[in-house]
Design an enzyme around this catalytic site. Structure first.
Site, short mmCIF file in Angstrom:
data_model
loop_
_atom_site.label_atom_id
_atom_site.label_comp_id
_atom_site.label_asym_id
_atom_site.label_seq_id
_atom_site.Cartn_x
_atom_site.Cartn_y
_atom_site.Cartn_z
N GLU A 322 0.82 -1.03 -0.10
CA GLU A 322 -0.09 -0.22 0.01
C GLU A 322 0.89 1.08 0.19
O GLU A 322 0.30 2.27 -0.63
CB GLU A 322 -0.91 0.06 1.29
CG GLU A 322 -1.96 1.24 1.11
CD GLU A 322 -3.00 0.82 2.11
OE1 GLU A 322 -4.13 0.29 1.85
OE2 GLU A 322 -2.99 1.40 3.16
N HIS A 351 9.15 -27.40 1.43
CA HIS A 351 8.48 -28.57 0.62
C HIS A 351 7.27 -27.91 0.06
O HIS A 351 6.45 -28.75 -0.30
CB HIS A 351 7.80 -29.33 2.02
CG HIS A 351 8.93 -30.04 2.91
ND1 HIS A 351 9.49 -31.23 2.37
CD2 HIS A 351 9.51 -29.68 4.12
CE1 HIS A 351 10.66 -31.51 3.40
NE2 HIS A 351 10.42 -30.53 4.19
N LYS A 455 -12.89 1.82 -3.24
CA LYS A 455 -14.18 2.15 -2.30
C LYS A 455 -15.15 2.85 -2.99
O LYS A 455 -16.47 2.53 -2.90
CB LYS A 455 -13.63 2.75 -1.11
CG LYS A 455 -12.93 2.20 -0.06
CD LYS A 455 -12.19 3.08 1.05
CE LYS A 455 -11.59 2.43 2.20
NZ LYS A 455 -10.94 3.31 3.11
#
Length: 530
Positions: A322, A351, A455
């Site tokens: 951000e 792994h 937003k």
């Protein structure tokens, strides 16, 4: 480079902080003197810019704000008496409130004490507190904590169902700077309803952490909540862990927040030094610049070799991405900056994706985080002279060596143990490194226009949904997608209309889609009343 030469490079570039017992090794990053010469002037500018930031300069020109998270751990540095008093007042209030909760002076209506915490927040209001809880809470904390950090209804139901046996002794923290963040507001409404459904007065369990006089602050006051703690305008969400956002939930769990602040303060002192080799945050910024060519060309992989630091990479995702993910630089040029961050923990990843890291696309650099202390007490020898901790240390060193052999860059941060002081120091180290790197590439690390754009787009979709529902509820006939879009004057938003309708139907909201699902244009839509 042969091993003796590499040892010499290791010794030359090794940083050690005696007070914290923290090591930083950047010797496995392939930068050379040419890069140091190239960046010398930029680093001097970065040091001066950071000094100005801490002195109260406007760091966020588009919002007209200073950025003062460094003052949180050393209020004496605050540029005004008002700021200093705000910091000290909040900290004193956290200490007092925490003590009153732990002693039962502040308690729920039908129980002797609060036993659990439910923290509701999003982004910086959740990631930091979650990381610290995972890293520092004891096996038997003074209060257990759960988090609502998303709007997934099933996720909400799962947490609330788990909490139901303890609901009457669960303290709810609602964390939102503006008080209007939709995710936090909606989470609060869901939890408030759940308390009411269980015949509990939510106001007797709720605490706000927000800016004074925000919508949330006013709501808490009107409803008679237990308390409200101030978030400060000059502290951004991703740098708010050492504000009330992170300190209150940590203190309630029994974590020593004053040691967290002390560790951050000590790291701040170390990262103010105007000498690249003696400044660990500057060394990190140099390494990032080298790895990514100053243009985000490689990803940052965080591998802590300690279970308690599992969420550190998730916390750093927001802090780094951000802060650095910007379309334009400070001069208005389009640059598309940023560094992608991912990671889990060692040795699990040996792994999982270390195979690709060693032999696949070389589009990353790794930061290993080593913790010297294996456990409290003596370890079992699994074979003569070898413990589980020895294996873990061997895996770290072996993976580091194997990657270097294949020309894969890595950084190693080593701390003696995981404790509040060192977690505070790690937070401060990365906050400063992000600031330095942003200066090197000439971007603003302290705003987030892309988040705001998302937003706004989400709000527009929800407004469109209201129009779709209003139209269909008032219509007595089936309509196709094109007609619906035309009638609500959203011809170009036909795809969004379709996605809204599909979601509403799946959740039994009165919408029925008729026709061939593989051919959206052929669908007919009707609103069915129950």
């Amino acid at each position: 480079m042969d091993k003796i030469a590499l040892w010499q490079r290791y010794k030359y570039w090794l940083y050690y902080n005696q007070g914290l017992g923290l090591y930083l090794d950047v010797s496995r990053m392939g930068f050379n003197e040419d890069l140091l010469q190239k960046l010398s002037g930029k680093f001097q500018d970065a040091f001066k810019a950071m000094d100005a930031l801490e002195a109260g300069a406007i760091a966020n020109p588009d919002e007209g704000r200073a950025v003062g998270h460094y003052w949180l751990r050393d209020p004496q540095l605050a540029p005004t008496k008002e700021f200093k008093e705000q910091i000290e007042t909040v900290l004193e209030k956290i200490d007092t409130f925490t003590k009153q909760v732990h002693t039962g002076h502040i308690k729920p209506p039908s129980r002797d004490k609060f036993t659990n915490i439910l923290s509701i927040g999003i982004g910086g209001s959740a990631l930091g507190p979650e990381f610290v809880a995972q890293a520092l809470a004891s096996e038997f904390p003074l209060m257990e904590i759960d988090f609502i950090d998303n709007l997934d209804p099933l996720g909400l139901d799962k947490i609330l169902t788990k909490l139901k046996p303890h609901l009457a002794s669960t303290l709810v923290l609602v964390i939102s700077k503006s008080g209007g963040t939709p995710e936090t507001r909606n989470g609060m409404k869901e939890v408030e309803y759940f308390y009411q459904k269980n015949t509990l007065d939510f106001s007797k369990y709720a605490v706000a952490i927000t800016m004074p006089d925000s919508m949330l602050d006013r709501y808490a006051l009107e409803q008679g909540w237990l308390a409200s703690f101030a978030m400060l305008d000059w502290v951004g969400g991703r740098t708010s862990e050492l504000s009330a956002v992170g300190l209150l939930p940590a203190a309630l769990q029994g974590i020593d927040i004053h040691q967290m602040l002390a560790g951050a303060k000590e790291m701040d002192i170390a990262t103010r030094i105007h000498d690249l080799k003696q400044n660990p945050a500057a060394l990190l910024a140099l390494s990032w610049y080298h790895a990514t060519d100053g243009k985000g060309k490689k990803d940052m992989v965080i591998l802590p070799y300690k279970d308690s630091l599992l969420l550190f990479s998730r916390y750093l995702q927001q802090l780094v991405m951000e802060s650095l993910g910007k379309e334009r630089d400070l001069d208005g040029n389009i640059v598309h900056q940023g560094i992608a961050v991912y990671g889990n923990k060692g040795s699990t990843d040996q792994h999982a994706y270390v195979q690709q890291l060693r032999e696949g696309v070389p589009n990353f650099f790794i930061t290993f985080i080593e913790v010297l202390e294996d456990r409290l007490g003596k370890s079992l020898e699994l074979e003569p002279g070898i413990t589980s901790g020895d294996y873990l240390s061997g895996f770290l060193q072996g993976t580091r060596a194997a990657l270097y052999e294949n020309a894969r860059d890595s950084i190693t941060i080593t701390i003696p143990e995981v404790n509040p002081r060192l977690v505070g120091a790690l937070i401060a180290l990365y906050e400063r490194a992000v600031g330095f790197y942003a200066s090197l590439v000439n971007i603003n690390a302290y705003h987030q226009p892309g988040v705001e754009a998302g937003k706004k787009a989400a709000a527009a979709i929800l407004e469109l949904q209201k129009k779709v529902l209003a139209l269909l509820k008032s219509s007595n006939e089936t309509l196709d997608l094109k007609t619906i879009a035309q009638k609500i004057q959203a011809d170009e938003e036909i795809e969004t209309v379709y996605l809204i309708l599909r979601h509403l139907e799946a959740n039994k909201r009165g919408i029925k889609l008729l026709g061939d699902r593989s051919l959206p244009d052929s669908l007919q839509v009707i609103f069915e009343t129950n």
